[in-house]
Scaffold this active site. Structure first.
Site, mmCIF file in Angstrom:
data_model
loop_
_atom_site.group_PDB
_atom_site.id
_atom_site.type_symbol
_atom_site.label_atom_id
_atom_site.label_comp_id
_atom_site.label_asym_id
_atom_site.label_seq_id
_atom_site.Cartn_x
_atom_site.Cartn_y
_atom_site.Cartn_z
ATOM 1 N N THR A 62 46.691 41.746 38.414
ATOM 2 C CA THR A 62 45.294 41.833 38.841
ATOM 3 C C THR A 62 44.962 43.244 39.298
ATOM 4 O OG1 THR A 62 45.383 39.512 39.537
ATOM 5 C CG2 THR A 62 43.537 40.819 40.341
ATOM 6 N N HIS A 80 33.963 36.219 31.860
ATOM 7 C CA HIS A 80 34.675 37.294 31.166
ATOM 8 C C HIS A 80 34.904 36.950 29.693
ATOM 9 C CE1 HIS A 80 37.288 40.649 30.510
ATOM 10 N NE2 HIS A 80 38.362 39.907 30.331
ATOM 11 N N LYS A 104 53.021 38.934 39.605
ATOM 12 C CA LYS A 104 51.720 38.431 39.150
ATOM 13 C C LYS A 104 50.552 39.195 39.770
ATOM 14 C CE LYS A 104 48.798 34.323 38.962
ATOM 15 N NZ LYS A 104 48.660 32.890 39.306
#
Length: 296
Positions: free
Chosen positions: A206, A149, A202
């Site tokens: 994503t 990425h 967290k």
């Protein structure tokens, strides 16, 4: 030096041959006229990962707490600036959310391009994410997804800035800047031990990243369905690249948050109803003061 300049010219001529004439509005902008700086920094980045992890293997991990707080705060503020400026610039230019060409918004296109240059440059700044992982010996976080990425985005955005620096290109960076405000805020707070108990969200970062990629693919393909003059090949490439990120992020999410122990990982504990000296009588017996397995 002369040989390096000659090599640089050959590389740029080859790139121009592949993609055609560049957008003249970004000529002379820092790091855009030549591909060599972008390519060289990417090579240095990849070499640092390999050599750095080897160098740190038998050394103590560095804390870098203060530096990490400053770094994450800085990237958060840069992302917030890009988010706000892109919203204002596209609003000023009357950008069409479904499809926006490269030339119809006049000065607003230049304003968008200037913000997108910062977006391109932020990708080399974000190489520091990996550098900090190496120095802190967080090798488990240096995954293929992470390196792929970071390395590809920097190079892809060099191409974007030279050929399609405004128009339809605005959408992905706008979403990504919003995600990065959340993400780097999280990273900065996670460095502070007293704040970690509040960072329960967290996994939702994503999920937000996955939604971002899917929205970007949808937005990109909408310009394929109803064209407005934005280069068709760029739309297909962007959709394909985003699809690779979706696959990799889904794989990461499943491994990180959805993993369940297999049946072989779960060992049944035998019920022990009869004990002798603290041991089950069918398994152990005491002989001459020593503990031995009972013979079958």
């Amino acid at each position: 030096m002369e040989q390096l300049c000659a090599f640089d010219r050959e590389v740029n001529e080859f790139v121009d041959y592949l993609f055609g004439a560049r957008d003249p509005r970004v000529r002379g902008w820092l790091m855009l006229d030549s591909y060599l700086p972008t390519f060289s920094l990417t090579v240095v980045y990849l070499l640092f990962i390999f050599l750095g992890t080897t160098f740190m293997k038998n050394r103590l991990a560095l804390s870098l707490r203060g530096l990490l707080i400053v770094y994450n705060l800085g990237v958060t503020m840069l992302s917030l600036y890009m988010l706000i400026e892109l919203i204002l610039a596209t609003w000023e230019g009357g950008y069409n959310l479904q499809c926006q060409n490269l030339t119809s918004a006049g000065e607003a296109d230049i304003r968008v391009a200037k913000v997108l240059w910062w977006y391109y440059f932020s990708k080399v700044i974000e190489f520091a994410d990996t550098i900090f992982f190496v120095l802190r010996k967080k090798n488990s976080q240096i995954t293929f997804l992470h390196v792929y990425h970071h390395a590809t985005m920097f190079n892809i955005w060099w191409c974007v800035m030279n050929w399609i620096p405004c128009g339809q290109s605005f959408f992905g960076p706008t979403l990504n800047s919003f995600i990065h405000v959340l993400m780097y805020s999280y990273y900065g707070l996670s460095v502070i031990p007293s704040m970690r108990k509040y960072l329960w969200w967290k996994k939702y970062l994503t999920q937000a990243q996955l939604i971002q990629f899917l929205l970007t693919i949808t937005h990109t393909l909408s310009a394929v369905v109803k064209p407005c003059g934005f280069p068709f090949g760029c739309l297909i490439f962007q959709s394909s690249y985003m699809a690779t990120l979706v696959i990799l992020f889904v794989n990461f999410y499943i491994k990180t948050y959805q993993k369940r122990p297999s049946r072989t990982d779960i060992k049944e504990v035998p019920q022990m109803t009869e004990l002798k000296n603290g041991f089950h009588k069918d398994y152990l017996m005491v002989v001459n003061g020593s503990l031995n397995k009972k013979t079958q």
